[in-house]
Enzyme design. Sequence first.
Site, PDB file in Angstrom:
ATOM      1  N   PHE A   1      23.893  45.853 -49.778  1.00 35.56           N
ATOM      2  CA  PHE A   1      23.547  44.811 -50.735  1.00 35.56           C
ATOM      3  C   PHE A   1      22.816  43.702 -49.987  1.00 35.56           C
ATOM      4  O   PHE A   1      22.610  43.781 -48.780  1.00 35.56           O
ATOM      5  CB  PHE A   1      24.811  44.262 -51.419  1.00 35.56           C
ATOM      6  CG  PHE A   1      25.846  43.687 -50.473  1.00 35.56           C
ATOM      7  CD1 PHE A   1      25.891  42.326 -50.220  1.00 35.56           C
ATOM      8  CD2 PHE A   1      26.769  44.510 -49.833  1.00 35.56           C
ATOM      9  CE1 PHE A   1      26.835  41.795 -49.350  1.00 35.56           C
ATOM     10  CE2 PHE A   1      27.716  43.983 -48.958  1.00 35.56           C
ATOM     11  CZ  PHE A   1      27.743  42.625 -48.716  1.00 35.56           C
TER      12      PHE A   1
ATOM     13  N   ASP B   1      31.317  33.560 -44.270  1.00 36.73           N
ATOM     14  CA  ASP B   1      29.982  33.205 -44.702  1.00 36.73           C
ATOM     15  C   ASP B   1      29.039  33.964 -43.794  1.00 36.73           C
ATOM     16  O   ASP B   1      29.254  34.041 -42.580  1.00 36.73           O
ATOM     17  CB  ASP B   1      29.723  31.701 -44.617  1.00 36.73           C
ATOM     18  CG  ASP B   1      28.487  31.305 -45.420  1.00 36.73           C
ATOM     19  OD1 ASP B   1      28.282  31.879 -46.510  1.00 36.73           O
ATOM     20  OD2 ASP B   1      27.719  30.432 -44.978  1.00 36.73           O
TER      21      ASP B   1
END
Length: 207
Positions: free
Chosen positions: A155, A72
């Site tokens: 991204f 994460d």
Amino acid sequence: MSIPKLLLSTGNLAKTREYLLLLDGIPFQLTTPAEEGISVDVTEGGDTMEDNAKLKARAYALQSGLLSLADDSGLEVDALGGEPGVLSARYGKEGFSDEERNEYLLRRLRGIPWEKRSARFKCVIAIATPSSRMETCEGECHGIIAFEPRGKTGFGYDPIFYLPELGVTVAELALEKKNEISHRGKAARKARRLLENLSDSLSEDKG
């Protein structure tokens, strides 16, 4: 002797490409949920990035029966009290694209001067065995939120995360350079050591 598999527990193709490079050469066969024909729906309801990484790694390990790596990661902006943090992938309105999230964040920082736009990317990697053994490691990359997006690679928040020491945003870096300095690259280098040690212990167990 067959090489054990390591499941890269993500459906994000850009992230998968980064990990294929970052973990190249480890003593495991890298595989993906698509290659294994599995789909796992994990609610990222943890209070921290570590919580969410563990939730994903454990869920994929139990579903696949394979050693599983999940991460994460997120952006913490000092002027926003650490936002978006664990909500980085869901910041703003539901269904926002990366570009819309970047625009939303820039609007939140409107009027904030350059010297107060400090931020960090953070990544926590969790590695779980089907028997629920868990290891974690993390990495950080520090920078400044730019006034406007720049660059076409990467991204997420890469186009607005400026690296003063290089004079570019992360989205202006070649992937090899990004992997060298990024939060995910730093965490992955620690993960490599964990995985090499784990491979040794697995070999000893078989022996």
